[in-house]
Structures are given as structure tokens and as C-alpha cells.
Write a protein that holds these residues in place. Structure first.
Motif, PDB file in Angstrom:
ATOM      1  N   UNK A  64     -14.269  -5.571 -12.782  1.00  0.00           N
ATOM      2  CA  UNK A  64     -15.148  -6.187 -13.672  1.00  0.00           C
ATOM      3  C   UNK A  64     -15.655  -5.294 -14.613  1.00  0.00           C
ATOM      4  N   UNK A  65     -16.290  -3.995 -14.128  1.00  0.00           N
ATOM      5  CA  UNK A  65     -17.014  -3.038 -14.710  1.00  0.00           C
ATOM      6  C   UNK A  65     -16.140  -2.313 -15.733  1.00  0.00           C
ATOM      7  N   UNK A  66     -14.674  -2.166 -15.223  1.00  0.00           N
ATOM      8  CA  UNK A  66     -13.618  -1.248 -15.786  1.00  0.00           C
ATOM      9  C   UNK A  66     -13.303  -2.221 -17.040  1.00  0.00           C
ATOM     10  N   UNK A  67     -13.129  -3.426 -16.779  1.00  0.00           N
ATOM     11  CA  UNK A  67     -12.617  -4.365 -17.764  1.00  0.00           C
ATOM     12  C   UNK A  67     -13.544  -4.462 -18.903  1.00  0.00           C
ATOM     13  N   UNK A  68     -14.768  -4.475 -18.642  1.00  0.00           N
ATOM     14  CA  UNK A  68     -15.873  -4.522 -19.658  1.00  0.00           C
ATOM     15  C   UNK A  68     -15.848  -3.223 -20.521  1.00  0.00           C
ATOM     16  N   UNK A  69     -15.685  -2.057 -19.696  1.00  0.00           N
ATOM     17  CA  UNK A  69     -15.717  -0.891 -20.594  1.00  0.00           C
ATOM     18  C   UNK A  69     -14.493  -0.838 -21.596  1.00  0.00           C
ATOM     19  N   UNK A  70     -13.318  -1.261 -21.308  1.00  0.00           N
ATOM     20  CA  UNK A  70     -12.262  -1.207 -21.867  1.00  0.00           C
ATOM     21  C   UNK A  70     -12.356  -2.196 -23.176  1.00  0.00           C
ATOM     22  N   UNK A  71     -12.992  -3.575 -22.612  1.00  0.00           N
ATOM     23  CA  UNK A  71     -13.123  -4.331 -23.829  1.00  0.00           C
ATOM     24  C   UNK A  71     -14.090  -3.919 -24.953  1.00  0.00           C
ATOM     25  N   UNK A  72     -15.265  -2.963 -24.350  1.00  0.00           N
ATOM     26  CA  UNK A  72     -16.262  -2.288 -25.327  1.00  0.00           C
ATOM     27  C   UNK A  72     -15.563  -1.589 -26.231  1.00  0.00           C
ATOM     28  N   UNK A  73     -14.653  -0.690 -25.733  1.00  0.00           N
ATOM     29  CA  UNK A  73     -14.015   0.444 -26.538  1.00  0.00           C
ATOM     30  C   UNK A  73     -12.930  -0.395 -27.567  1.00  0.00           C
ATOM     31  N   UNK A  74     -12.232  -1.578 -27.175  1.00  0.00           N
ATOM     32  CA  UNK A  74     -11.346  -2.284 -28.080  1.00  0.00           C
ATOM     33  C   UNK A  74     -12.234  -2.814 -29.242  1.00  0.00           C
ATOM     34  N   UNK A  75     -13.296  -3.194 -29.047  1.00  0.00           N
ATOM     35  CA  UNK A  75     -13.865  -3.847 -29.822  1.00  0.00           C
ATOM     36  C   UNK A  75     -15.011  -2.972 -31.055  1.00  0.00           C
ATOM     37  N   UNK A  76     -14.989  -1.580 -30.436  1.00  0.00           N
ATOM     38  CA  UNK A  76     -15.919  -0.855 -31.028  1.00  0.00           C
ATOM     39  C   UNK A  76     -15.527  -0.629 -32.769  1.00  0.00           C
TER      40      UNK A  76
END
Length: 459
Positions: A447-459
Motif C-alpha cells: 500500500x505504501x509503495x502504491x501510494x508513492x507511485x500514485x503521488x509521482x504519477x499525479x505530480x
């Protein structure tokens, strides 16, 4: 043969005069200097260790060759069977009981395959019995042989390949293939195959050390080890609620009427140590009152300095099924200090009040006062599972073995954010092994890794 007990060793030194790197082992026997050169430092260290261990156990050394008697016996061996017998004699004194068992198991699998096609070959079960219970024991530990075993031994002695035969890879491959099968002909587990192959490899390396083989024949055979699984299956890990329910269920196992105390109640605190302190079963069985700091309030502490792993009496020096050993993966005099939560402190204090301790201070003992056998506590554990878990959970891998309580403890600590070095210190692991073995049991990382990837994709 003229021998001496006056032996001195020097540290390994690199031979700078040779074109390619080599390492020289030097020692002195009765005032005579000896040396032997190896291509790698690891090979030299292995040979030097063998020499030192032979001296430590009081073997006489030959003045001419500089070798201890056990090595000379191996060098004089003409057949593979005789060489392996000498190898076992040399390894036995400084090997743990479980290591002796593993060594015998692997060699009893390989040796029948390292034979010639001679008539009268005994049944596979008889051959294995002859090896496990007679031949692969030091001479002073071998019982009298019945007639069928004696016939099997004679056949093995006549049919065994010579050491020279091992230079032909076609003669060695059947032994590797034998390691992959169980007695019933089904495929052996990957970890079993890996363990047995490592032991066979070490036997051949010992032959290379003694110059009985020019090289290890296994290195010339294209043979792929099956992939092994080192990680703990997350399905075996119980959560804190399930762990406590299992501990409560234990108190009902074998409970007698009219307020009597059953087998499960006597052992409940031992299982609690596996869960709350991540003890191995052998460490829990060995725990003594003097190892415990149990204050009336707050956290306590366990200080471990030994373990009593269970093994067949055949492999121990004492003849007991539980031989006191040092801590696993630690030096003989090392200790491990484990802080324990108030919940476990309370359980242990109550246990001592109800059941007392053995004369040597052991907290956990059988009803007759002996060391708790694995068959006894495993049977109690299985009954507790049926009381505490649903039918579907009982059929699943969840907490299938008592050892899974230790897995649950380590997983809980890692998931709780305890730094890996601290978890490793408490559990008696190396940090690298800890993270490799428990990698799949650390929840929340996906979940932590997924959130980090999501944050990068939406940055």
C-alpha cells in the motif's frame, strides 16, 4: 608409523612467489615443519580447521606426513565407502547431533548409488538401515549387526566404487539423481535436495584436500539445483487475537475433572514464550528460572545461553534425545537477551507458582519431570488448534506447527515498526537472513509503495 602430539600451527599466508595466487598452510609436528599449498584461501582455511580440530580432540599426528590419524585413515581408503567412513569418524567429534543426523541421512542416500552392478543387491530399505544405524556411526557406537544387515554391509563393501572411479562423472551422476528422490520414489523437497547435495560436495572437497581426488567431480556435472523457498509463508502467521485464543485453548487440552491440571495447561507458558519472545522450541524447552527476570510490574527479560534441540539418541554424545547446545548461529559462550512484555511476565510467574521448576531450574518439564518431547508438545498443539480455530482454519496452514508462533512474533515486531537490527538481535537472526526469510510477512508495504507511485504519477 611414528607419531607426536606436539603440534603447532601458523596463520595462512599468501604465496607471493607463484604466478597465480595461492595460499600456504603451515604447521609443525614434533619439531618438523610441514606445509601445503591451496589455490584459494577458503580451501586452505578448511584444511587448517581440520588439522586444528584433530589436535583439539587429542589425535596423534604422523611425523612423516604431518597428518592426524583420522586423515591418514581417509588417505588409505581405496573405496568410496571406506573413505566416507573415515570422513564420518573425522567429522563426528565436533559436529552437533542434528548435523550428524543430516550427514548420515545424505550419505545413506548417495552411497547406494556409488556402487557397481553386483549380484545380490539388498533391498533399498535394508541398505539404508545398514548405513544409518551401523556403518555411518563411529566404530565404538555401532551395535551388533543382525544377519541381514551383515549381508548388506558385505555387499556394500564389495560393490563400492573406488576413489579413482569418482573421476568419471558418469559414475557420480547417479548419486546426484538419488538425492532428488525420497524412499517411496517420489520427488524430495527442494531444501532437502540442497542440504544433501551440500554434504556430498563437502565429502568430495575433503577428498580434494587430501589429494585423493584432483578436483571435485560435482563441479564437472551440469546439474541444476531446484529452487528453494527461504521465505516464511504468510499464511502460517497468526494475529495477536488468534495467538491469545490458542493460548487459552491450550489450558483446556487434557484437562482433568474436579479442577485438575492437564497437559496443555502445563505447557501453555512454553508456547507463550515462543509467541511473546520468539523463542525456538529448543530454546523454550531449555529455559530455566535463573534465565528469567520477572518483576511484579512492567517488562521483564529472558537471558538465553543454550538450547536443547531434539534428535535421535543415536547422534548424541550423552545418549539423551535432548543434548544441551549453544545458541543457534552463535558462539558457544554467547547469550541473547530478550525483553519480554508484562503479559508474558505474568504468565511465567503464574506457571512457576503452579508447577514449580525442575531440580536444574527448567521451567517446563513432563509430568515425570523429564525434558518435554517434541511429540508431546506437538500433540498438545494440534488439539489446541481444533479448539481455538474454525474447521477451515484447522485445515489451512495457519499455525500448523508450534514453530509458527515464533514466525508470528517476528512478523509482528517487523510490522510494528521495530528496526530490523533490534528484531534480529531479539530473535537470534542475522539482519540479512531476517529480511530475506520474513519478506512476505511484512504487511502494509504494498500500500505504501502504491501510494508513492500514485503521488509521482499525479505530480
Amino acid at each position: 608409523m611414528t607419531t607426536s602430539y606436539d603440534v603447532k600451527f601458523w596463520e595462512i599466508r599468501r604465496n607471493k612467489s607463484s604466478k597465480s595466487p595461492s595460499y600456504e598452510v603451515r604447521w609443525k609436528v614434533g619439531g618438523r615443519e610441514k606445509s601445503k599449498t591451496f589455490k584459494t584461501k577458503a580451501l586452505g582455511e578448511s584444511f587448517l580447521t581440520d588439522l586444528r580440530q584433530a589436535a583439539r580432540r587429542g589425535e596423534a599426528f604422523d611425523l612423516e606426513t604431518g597428518l592426524p590419524q583420522s586423515m591418514i585413515k581417509a588417505k588409505d581408503a581405496r573405496t568410496v565407502l571406506d573413505f566416507v567412513k573415515a570422513y564420518v569418524e573425522a567429522r563426528w567429534p565436533h559436529a552437533a547431533a542434528k548435523s550428524r543426523d543430516s550427514m548420515s541421512d545424505a550419505l545413506a542416500t548417495a552411497l547406494p548409488a556409488l556402487t557397481m552392478d553386483k549380484p545380490g543387491r539388498p533391498d533399498a530399505t535394508i541398505l539404508r538401515t545398514a548405513l544409518r544405524q551401523y556403518i555411518l556411526l563411529p566404530e565404538d557406537k555401532r551395535p551388533a549387526m543382525p544377519a541381514d544387515i551383515a549381508r548388506a554391509v558385505r555387499w556394500l563393501e564389495a560393490a563400492s566404487l573406488t576413489m579413482e572411479d569418482l573421476n568419471d562423472t558418469k559414475a557420480v551422476r547417479p548419486a546426484l539423481d538419488a538425492l532428488t528422490l525420497r524412499l517411496d520414489g517420489k520427488k524430495a523437497g527442494a531444501n532437502t535436495i540442497k542440504r544433501k547435495r551440500a554434504i556430498l560436495h563437502h565429502v568430495f572437497e575433503y577428498a580434494v584436500e587430501l589429494e585423493e581426488l584432483p578436483s571435485n567431480p560435482l563441479h564437472r556435472i551440469k546439474w541444476k539445483l531446484p529452487k528453494t523457498t527461504e521465505t516464511v509463508d504468510p499464511r502460517v502467521v497468526v494475529n495477536p487475537r488468534q495467538a491469545r485464543e490458542l493460548l487459552v485453548a491450550l489450558t483446556y487440552v487434557g484437562k482433568r475433572q474436579r479442577g485438575g491440571k492437564g497437559r496443555g495447561q502445563r505447557l501453555m507458558a512454553m508456547f507463550a514464550c515462543m509467541y511473546f519472545a520468539a523463542l525456538r522450541p529448543g530454546e523454550a524447552v531449555s529455559l530455566r528460572e535463573q534465565d528469567c527476570h520477572l518483576p511484579p510490574q512492567g517488562w521483564g527479560r529472558l537471558t538465553l545461553d543454550g538450547s536443547r534441540p531434539e534428535v535421535n539418541r543415536r547422534w548424541t554424545d550423552t545418549g539423551d534425545a535432548h543434548e544441551l547446545r549453544g545458541l543457534k548461529h552463535r558462539g558457544q559462550d554467547d547469550v541473547r537477551r530478550i525483553p519480554i512484555p508484562p503479559e508474558l511476565v505474568k504468565i511465567l510467574r503464574q506457571h512457576i507458582t503452579e508447577f514449580g521448576v525442575a531440580p536444574d531450574g527448567r521451567l517446563f518439564r513432563s509430568e515425570r519431570g523429564g525434558v518435554v518431547a517434541s511429540t508431546a508438545y506437538t500433540e498438545v498443539w494440534q488439539e489446541a488448534r481444533t479448539l481455538a480455530l474454525t474447521p477451515a482454519q484447522v485445515a489451512s496452514p495457519l499455525a500448523r506447527r508450534p514453530y509458527d508462533l515464533r514466525h508470528a512474533a517476528v512478523s509482528l515486531w517487523l510490522n510494528g515498526g521495530v528496526p530490523a537490527p533490534e528484531v534480529a538481535a531479539r530473535a537470534g537472526h542475522g539482519v540479512d537472513v531476517l529480511l530475506r526469510v520474513y519478506a512476505k510477512c511484512i504487511d502494509g508495504h504494498e500500500e505504501i509503495v502504491n501510494q508513492r507511485i500514485a503521488d509521482v504519477l499525479t505530480a
